[in-house]
Design a protein around this motif. Structure first.
Motif, PDB file in Angstrom:
ATOM      1  N   LEU A 209      42.779  -1.177 -13.269  1.00  0.00           N
ATOM      2  CA  LEU A 209      42.509  -1.390 -11.845  1.00  0.00           C
ATOM      3  C   LEU A 209      42.580  -2.871 -11.461  1.00  0.00           C
ATOM      4  CD1 LEU A 209      39.498   1.017 -11.107  1.00  0.00           C
ATOM      5  CD2 LEU A 209      41.850   1.220 -10.236  1.00  0.00           C
ATOM      6  N   GLU A 210      43.091  -3.109 -10.249  1.00  0.00           N
ATOM      7  CA  GLU A 210      43.174  -4.480  -9.726  1.00  0.00           C
ATOM      8  C   GLU A 210      41.795  -5.143  -9.688  1.00  0.00           C
ATOM      9  OE1 GLU A 210      44.435  -4.861  -5.618  1.00  0.00           O
ATOM     10  OE2 GLU A 210      43.882  -6.978  -5.653  1.00  0.00           O
ATOM     11  N   SER A 211      40.767  -4.349  -9.315  1.00  0.00           N
ATOM     12  CA  SER A 211      39.409  -4.906  -9.197  1.00  0.00           C
ATOM     13  C   SER A 211      38.932  -5.513 -10.524  1.00  0.00           C
ATOM     14  CB  SER A 211      38.438  -3.819  -8.754  1.00  0.00           C
ATOM     15  OG  SER A 211      38.499  -2.710  -9.619  1.00  0.00           O
TER      16      SER A 211
ATOM     17  N   GLY B   6      38.253  -9.683  -5.382  1.00  0.00           N
ATOM     18  CA  GLY B   6      38.627  -8.628  -4.446  1.00  0.00           C
ATOM     19  C   GLY B   6      38.332  -7.224  -4.967  1.00  0.00           C
ATOM     20  N   HIS B   7      37.991  -6.322  -4.011  1.00  0.00           N
ATOM     21  CA  HIS B   7      37.705  -4.894  -4.318  1.00  0.00           C
ATOM     22  C   HIS B   7      36.476  -4.746  -5.235  1.00  0.00           C
ATOM     23  CE1 HIS B   7      41.646  -4.391  -2.474  1.00  0.00           C
ATOM     24  NE2 HIS B   7      42.109  -5.265  -3.342  1.00  0.00           N
ATOM     25  N   GLY B   8      36.401  -3.644  -5.960  1.00  0.00           N
ATOM     26  CA  GLY B   8      35.250  -3.384  -6.854  1.00  0.00           C
ATOM     27  C   GLY B   8      34.538  -2.097  -6.521  1.00  0.00           C
TER      28      GLY B   8
ATOM     29  N   ILE C  45      40.309 -13.750  -4.846  1.00  0.00           N
ATOM     30  CA  ILE C  45      41.240 -13.441  -5.940  1.00  0.00           C
ATOM     31  C   ILE C  45      41.712 -11.986  -5.841  1.00  0.00           C
ATOM     32  CG2 ILE C  45      41.499 -13.281  -8.467  1.00  0.00           C
ATOM     33  CD1 ILE C  45      41.192 -16.172  -7.532  1.00  0.00           C
ATOM     34  N   HIS C  46      43.029 -11.805  -5.772  1.00  0.00           N
ATOM     35  CA  HIS C  46      43.636 -10.470  -5.713  1.00  0.00           C
ATOM     36  C   HIS C  46      44.882 -10.431  -6.601  1.00  0.00           C
ATOM     37  CE1 HIS C  46      41.567  -8.375  -2.280  1.00  0.00           C
ATOM     38  NE2 HIS C  46      41.091  -9.607  -2.136  1.00  0.00           N
ATOM     39  N   GLN C  47      45.419  -9.209  -6.757  1.00  0.00           N
ATOM     40  CA  GLN C  47      46.692  -9.030  -7.467  1.00  0.00           C
ATOM     41  C   GLN C  47      47.620  -8.248  -6.554  1.00  0.00           C
ATOM     42  OE1 GLN C  47      46.489 -10.617 -10.485  1.00  0.00           O
ATOM     43  NE2 GLN C  47      44.322 -10.877 -10.007  1.00  0.00           N
ATOM     44  N   ASN C  48      48.899  -8.521  -6.694  1.00  0.00           N
ATOM     45  CA  ASN C  48      49.912  -7.902  -5.853  1.00  0.00           C
ATOM     46  C   ASN C  48      50.516  -6.664  -6.518  1.00  0.00           C
ATOM     47  OD1 ASN C  48      51.400  -7.870  -3.495  1.00  0.00           O
ATOM     48  ND2 ASN C  48      52.035 -10.001  -3.703  1.00  0.00           N
TER      49      ASN C  48
HETATM   50 ZN   LIG Z   1      43.784  -6.612  -3.501  1.00  0.00          ZN
END
Ligand SMILES: [Zn+2]
Length: 234
Positions: free
Chosen positions: A66-68, A51-53, A132-135
């Protein structure tokens, strides 16, 4: 004469039984192969989405990461393991980039990025999406992995299996349940079976430290890969 006749009858029955057993053996092998192949052909490719980037880094963790970056690290590990297990995979991104193709502003690039992710998954025949992500949350007490699914049916089944495996293996005592992915653009526009895994909370100091560690990332991807692999082999 009688003995020769008896011998030929015995030989005949031995041949018949032999042919029957051989046919039964190959028949059962064929059934096993077909039974295993149907689901594998149904989901020919597991699309792994970090996810993201790039311009869209997602959430920022309590230590400033960063979550990405978390997503990419975990997705790359998951991709390696799933390939080792013989699963055909496709990654949405393998470096810190946004997958946009249009847009001048960051907001426009983010829209293009999301549309391209949707098109990539929908354009892949027999794809199964694992995003795939993080909360993150304003209250730092909350922790634990949570799985979201795009559709009821098979997506929900896989989400339930993943949620249960993650709770039992990594978050014992957690009462988190999987949920439909309402309001998530990628999941709402998906025409394929898909799950989105929020691996943990970047706003929880203890969990964020675990998510940064290689050992916890490896534990996470082992649980995810084993559950997805079982799902494919049903
Ligand atoms: Zn996310």
């Amino acid at each position: 004469m009688k003995i020769r006749k008896l011998m030929s009858v015995l030989l005949f029955y031995t041949l018949v039984v032999g042919i029957f057993l051989t046919a039964a053996y190959w028949g059962s092998r064929a059934t096993t192969v077909i039974a295993r192949k149907i689901p594998l052909e149904r989901y020919a490719t597991v699309v792994i989405d970090a996810g993201h980037g790039g311009v869209g880094g997602g959430a920022t963790s309590c230590s400033g990461k960063l979550e990405s970056t978390f997503n990419l690290e975990i997705a790359l590990r998951l991709n390696d393991l799933m390939r080792l297990m013989g699963v055909h995979t496709k990654m949405v991104r393998t470096s810190d980039i946004s997958v946009h193709t249009q847009g001048e502003t960051i907001a426009a690039k983010k829209v293009s990025d999301l549309k391209n992710r949707v098109n990539l998954v929908n354009g892949t025949e027999n794809a199964l999406l694992v995003s795939i992500h993080q909360n993150t949350f304003s209250d730092s007490r909350y922790s634990g992995a949570q799985v979201f699914y795009a559709q009821e049916g098979e997506g929900q089944q896989l989400a339930e299996q993943l949620q249960s495996a993650l709770v039992h293996s990594l978050n014992p005592g957690s009462n988190r349940r999987c949920k439909p992915a309402d309001g998530i653009y990628l999941m709402e526009h998906l025409e394929r079976t898909g799950v989105l895994i929020e691996c943990g909370f970047l706003s929880n100091t203890e969990e964020e430290a675990k998510l940064r560690s290689a050992i916890y990332q490896k534990q996470l991807i082992c649980v995810i890969a084993a559950t997805v692999s079982n799902f494919l082999d049903r």
